[in-house]
Write an enzyme that holds these catalytic residues in place. Structure first.
Site, PDB file in Angstrom:
ATOM      1  N   LYS A  27       0.885  -1.182   0.000  1.00 27.86           N
ATOM      2  CA  LYS A  27       0.000   0.000   0.000  1.00 27.86           C
ATOM      3  C   LYS A  27       0.914   1.221   0.000  1.00 27.86           C
ATOM      4  CE  LYS A  27      -2.233   3.152   1.917  1.00 27.86           C
ATOM      5  NZ  LYS A  27      -1.823   4.448   1.404  1.00 27.86           N
ATOM      6  N   GLU A  75       8.511   2.537  11.729  1.00 23.71           N
ATOM      7  CA  GLU A  75       9.473   3.653  11.716  1.00 23.71           C
ATOM      8  C   GLU A  75       8.683   4.938  11.639  1.00 23.71           C
ATOM      9  OE1 GLU A  75      12.712   3.592  11.842  1.00 23.71           O
ATOM     10  OE2 GLU A  75      12.901   1.413  11.825  1.00 23.71           O
ATOM     11  N   CYS A 133      12.961  11.878   7.420  1.00 22.65           N
ATOM     12  CA  CYS A 133      12.766  11.631   8.857  1.00 22.65           C
ATOM     13  C   CYS A 133      14.035  11.989   9.610  1.00 22.65           C
ATOM     14  CB  CYS A 133      12.397  10.183   9.167  1.00 22.65           C
ATOM     15  SG  CYS A 133      12.112   9.150   7.777  1.00 22.65           S
ATOM     16  N   GLU A 149       7.372  17.639  15.422  1.00 26.59           N
ATOM     17  CA  GLU A 149       7.994  17.341  14.134  1.00 26.59           C
ATOM     18  C   GLU A 149       7.380  18.263  13.077  1.00 26.59           C
ATOM     19  OE1 GLU A 149       9.261  13.557  11.390  1.00 26.59           O
ATOM     20  OE2 GLU A 149       7.271  13.570  12.246  1.00 26.59           O
TER      21      GLU A 149
END
Ligand SMILES: Cc1cc2nc3c(=O)[nH]c(=O)nc-3n(C[C@H](O)[C@H](O)[C@H](O)COP(=O)(O)OP(=O)(O)OC[C@H]3O[C@@H](n4cnc5c(N)ncnc54)[C@H](O)[C@@H]3O)c2cc1C
Length: 1009
Positions: free
Chosen positions: A683, A764, A798, A897
């Site tokens: 996906k 993650e 990231c 973030e």
């Protein structure tokens, strides 16, 4: 001592060499000239660099005896100018020289131990000694020092070329200042020279006086906008700064030499040289030259092209032939990047090439005046012998040597009627240290002529030997064993840039294709089509994907369950072979895939290219790991029993991937479980489902059977959620946001009726990554690294840098330079080669980042915000690079973030506070420290708890196997993609114990390895 194992008198020439065999007549003449030069050098011994009396001589001697001492000492010299107090100097001295690996005399050890009791008494003399060492290689700090030196040289018949120290500029103002200093030097020296009478011996060429004002420039110091991947743009910026220098030089009858730096800048420097000289105003002047490096394998072709150009343009030039100053750097860099090493691997090859090119230069001395820059008596004697043989007037060429080196050779050459020019660096101690370290390395190099002559006691015969006779047969770069990463494309090569431009053209022509769902080999098209658009130009549709439904998700899981047992039963080697084929296919289509990423993800060239390399690496690395895991491992050897551990696939998994590494992360999440024998429903992210369709096609072509892998583009809310909660799913491999990751973790924890296994989640998530800048950090390195880590691919990694924690002592200096450097960031369309900051992925991301920026404005100081080039904001989803200063740990921009080009700068009193701030967030993904204190680096290793810690380098760009990637805290579950043990997440361990004792007979034990 012998040079590279040469025994006296041996002249064995390897069979295969691009260099001619020695000609006995020329050799005799080289020998005679060399002997003569040595005699003259002996008769007038200048203090040889290694025979200087006092502390310097002792230190150099020690360095050559003990490589550990040498490394630590040179590192200390490098950091010294940035240390402001005596106690800091002493602390660093102790940290470097107190290292256990360093052998010190008992007296030195005692002195070092006592130093902390009276730092001022030690720091003063240490600084004075190093300054005096630098003084041996740097002619002074001011233009007036330079004038003095020029006159001293002239009195000895030696000409001068001036080099202004200052190699890395990170911002426009620094480049402006460098330009001003150059202009100032030109003016001061021109004025002084106008008062001096006749030119000295070496300033007289075959046709009369030569320009006495001779300036050497390095292109990297002229503008921060030097991007080897975008030479066209870089050349425009460089010309802006070069023109004033060339104009002034022409007005005052000066000469400008273009120095040659690292290999990445070589083609750019050559193009710049030719193209600026073709400009109308510079066709007739000033007189110019360029350095070429004989240690480069392609130096010969460059020289030939340059000679042909000079003839075509009717432009006499000087070529300074050097061997090259960056041998270790080029070798290391090429090794790290997996690129062909551009330099010769054996020292005698560089020497032999130098001699070959000497002849080529002398044969063309009518248009290209040779300048032989070498301290090697053999190289100089050879040039003289060849010039004699070819009948070249000794005034038609010159020798060049560095200030503070080979003084006796300079004297001997002048005495034999040869022109000599001394290269005189002037400038401040800080840039001077980088130069000093290069000279120290040169003087103590095992391979170097100077060391062999002055410290190694090599005989004259050896020193004057023809280098071709010293070549070791078959010595080349041995291929390193173990895993080899796919090299990224070297975009400094025009051929590669052309391929990328062509690929972008082809990809653009094919945009708009339709990509159906694929389940068990069937392509399902009768669904809603969703457009994927280019974030740099939102009106441009990259392609359409068929939106999968919840029913499609159920079907894909059912097909996967049916397919996986047969797939798992195939030998691990076979599955690994399929991944390796996929890697080959991706490499073959590297440019095409890269171009697609530029359009669909808005990735700049080098980022897109690196993403393809990483995907290739994942395939090859996991294939290799699986081959090893596929073999049963003996757990323990006991007589009469066979005990083995083996691995078995978990079953069916779902891979849910983000858009920011649209091929690599998706590929890693899919191929790791696949090679382990699982079936996978893929996906992809909605934003990059077209690239995902390419991955599906590649894996299918490589041999992944129908049903084992499904391509299920869709939305997280329905399809994603259905897959994660499905009873037929045994594991989820996810990379993405913390919000979704935590939800997946929770959903997977609920065990449903009919579920075969407890669901495993490999997760993650994001980061709030910090880079700490210590007081003694090398800012020339820290600033570009911070800039790229924060803004590369618009901060959408990231691992991207989001918080800069700067120690008080260096805070203001760092911030000032960093903010100036931000102004030179190329923001624009990622389809252009020089772009570093492109758009963010979509409007939703843009709006979220902009709202966080608004919060930042309220909480702290907006210190920098780039202005977007005209039209950009209208055409795509851009966010200008933004920096906040005065940020406190409690501020929202210091905690949340952001996933965009925004950096929060924070000040810390000391390292205690800095580490405290760095770790006071919920994330623990990447982090970094720039410091030149060994104890600080050690402490970071011990205490700075993040998944990937980077010391004295940027904090992004993890490479498979080298930097297994992943964090903990709210950054992830602690798994390491691209590292040992990762595949085990997708396997169940099994153990088999078999009694092999039969009536007292037992077979020999198996190897437990
Ligand atoms: C006036 C002047 C200007 C200079 N300008 C430049 C410049 O613009 N750009 C630049 O790069 N350098 C420049 N240099 C530096 C120069 O490259 C070094 O000083 C020079 O390489 C030393 O060569 P040598 O002949 O004096 O010594 P040698 O001892 O004979 O040669 C040392 C050189 O051999 C090469 N070498 C060492 N080990 C190996 C190996 N294992 N395999 C292959 N080759 C090896 C390296 O180039 C090394 O520097 C300049 C030097 C001078 C004197």
């Amino acid at each position: 001592m012998t040079l590279r194992g040469m025994t006296e008198g041996s002249t064995v020439v390897p069979q295969e060499t691009p260099f001619s065999r020695p000609d006995p007549k020329t050799e005799a003449s080289v020998r005679a000239i060399g002997e003569r030069l040595f005699e003259l050098m002996d008769a007038h011994p200048a203090p040889g660099i290694l025979s200087k009396k006092g502390a310097y001589a002792r230190i150099m001697e020690w360095s050559m005896r003990d490589p550990a001492f040498k490394a630590q000492l040179f590192r200390f010299v490098d950091v010294l100018p940035s240390l402001e107090s005596s106690s800091e100097i002493v602390r660093h001295l102790r940290e470097y020289l107190g290292d256990k690996a360093v052998e010190l005399s008992p007296a030195m050890r005692t002195g070092l131990a006592a130093a902390s009791f009276a730092p001022a008494m030690v720091a003063g003399p240490v600084k004075a000694n190093v300054t005096s060492m630098a003084g041996q290689f740097v002619a002074g700090a001011t233009p007036d020092d330079l004038v003095k030196r020029l006159r001293q040289n002239a009195s000895k018949g030696i000409a001068t070329t001036i080099d202004l120290l200052g190699e890395t500029v990170v911002s426009g103002p620094e480049a402006d200042q460098f330009l001003r200093r150059n202009m100032e030097v030109l003016d001061t020296v021109a004025k002084a020279l106008s008062r001096d009478p006749a030119p000295c011996f070496s300033d007289l060429g075959p046709k009369g006086p030569l320009p006495r004002l001779n300036l050497s420039v390095k292109v990297s110091a002229l503008t921060p906008e030097v991007l080897p991947t975008d030479p066209e743009h870089s050349i425009v910026a460089l010309k802006e700064r070069l023109r004033p220098i060339l104009r002034r030089s022409r007005e005052i009858g000066g000469f400008v030499n273009f120095d040659m730096e690292s290999y990445a800048l070589k083609d750019l420097t050559l193009s710049l040289f030719r193209s600026i000289l073709e400009e109308e105003e510079f066709r007739a002047g000033p007189q110019v030259g360029i350095a070429l490096q004989a240690y480069l394998r392609d130096c010969e072709s460059d020289l030939k092209e340059l000679i042909a150009w000079a003839r075509r343009a009717g432009r006499p030039i000087v070529v300074r032939l050097v061997k090259g100053a960056y041998w270790d750097f080029e070798t290391t860099l090429a090794g790290q990047r997996g690129w062909p090493v551009p330099v010769w691997s054996q020292k005698p090859e560089s020497d032999a090439n130098y001699e070959k090119l000497t002849v080529l230069l002398l044969e063309n001395a009518d248009i290209v005046s040779p300048a032989f820059a070498s301290h090697n008596v053999r190289s100089c004697a050879h040039a003289i012998a060849q010039a004699d043989r070819l009948g070249v007037d000794p005034r038609a060429y010159e020798f060049q040597a560095l200030y503070g080196m080979a003084d006796e050779l300079k004297g001997a050459l002048v005495a034999t009627g040869h022109r000599v020019r001394e290269y005189c660096p002037v400038g401040d101690l800080l840039p001077g240290m980088a130069y000093l370290v290069r000279r120290l390395l040169e003087n103590t190099s095992n391979e170097g002529f100077l060391r062999a002559k002055d410290a190694g006691g090599a005989s004259r015969e050896v020193l004057l030997a023809n280098p071709v006779g010293l070549l070791a047969p078959g010595r080349g770069a041995a291929p390193a064993g173990g895993f080899r990463n796919a090299p990224n494309t070297d975009f400094t090569k025009e051929a590669n840039r052309r391929r990328m431009r062509e690929a972008l053209g082809h990809a653009a022509a094919r945009l708009g294709g339709r990509h159906p769902i694929v389940i068990a080999g069937r392509r399902i098209s009768d669904r809603e089509w969703v457009a994927s658009t280019n974030p740099a130009r939102t009106s441009q549709v990259v392609g359409y994907w068929a939106r999968a439904t919840v029913a499609d998700a159920d079907l894909a899981v059912a097909e996967a369950r049916a397919a996986w047992p047969a797939w798992a039963a195939r030998p691990a080697d076979e599955r690994a072979g399929i991944l390796e084929r996929a890697a080959d296919l991706m490499e073959a289509r590297r440019f095409e895939l890269g171009a697609l990423e530029v359009y669909e993800a808005g990735k700049p060239w080098i980022e897109a290219d690196a993403d393809i390399s990483e995907a290739v690496d994942f395939c090859r690395y996991y294939a290799r790991e699986m081959r090893a895991l596929g073999k049963p491992r003996v757990t323990q050897q006991v007589p009469g029993e066979r005990d083995i551990q083996l691995w078995t696939a978990r079953g069916v998994g779902v891979a849910i991937a983000p858009w920011n590494f649209p091929l690599a992360i998706l590929c890693g999440l899919v191929v790791a479980p696949l090679v382990a024998g699982n079936a996978v429903v893929m996906k992809p992210a909605e934003q990059t489902s077209v690239i995902a369709a390419e991955l599906m096609a590649i894996l299918t072509e490589a041999g992944v059977p129908p049903g084992v892998l499904a391509y299920l583009p869709g939305f997280g809310e329905d399809v994603g959620a259905r897959l994660v909660g499905h009873a037929g799913v045994d594991f989820v491999a996810f990379t993405g946001s913390r919000q979704v990751g935590c939800r997946i973790w929770e959903t997977a924890g609920r065990t449903l009726p009919g579920q075969a296994n407890l669901k495993k989640v490999v997760c993650e998530m994001g980061g709030k990554n910090a880079l700490i800048i210590d007081n003694d950090a090398d800012l020339d390195e820290a600033i570009p690294a911070a800039l790229y880590s924060a803004f590369g691919f618009s901060g959408q990694k990231c691992s991207a840098l989001s918080r800069l924690i700067v120690l008080e002592g260096v805070h203001d200096r760092f911030v000032e330079r960093f903010l100036e450097a931000c102004r030179s960031l190329p923001v624009g369309d990622p389809a252009l080669p020089g772009t570093v900051v492109g758009p963010v992925i979509d409007a939703e991301a843009r709006d979220k980042i902009l709202s966080l920026i608004e919060d930042g404005r309220r909480e702290s100081r907006l210190a920098f915000q780039a202005s977007l080039p005209a039209g950009l904001a209208e055409s795509g989803t851009y966010v200008p690079p933004t920096v906040f200063t005065g940020v406190l740990p409690s501020h929202r921009i210091a905690r949340e973030e952001i996933f965009g080009p925004v950096v929060a700068v924070m000040k810390a009193r000391d390292l205690d506070e800095a580490f405290g701030i760095a770790m006071d967030v919920e994330y623990a993904l990447t982090g970094g420290l720039f410091s030149r204190s060994p104890s600080a680096l050690e402490r970071a290793q011990r205490e700075y708890r993040v998944g990937n810690l980077y010391l004295n380098r940027g904090i992004t760009g993890a490479i498979v196997e080298r930097h297994p990637f992943g964090g903990f805290g709210m950054s992830g579950g602690g798994t390491k993609a691209g590292g040992r043990g990762y595949l085990e997440n997708f396997l169940f361990p099994r153990v088999v114990a078999e009694n092999v004792l039969r009536r007292g007979f037992t077979p020999p034990p198996e190897d437990p390895s």
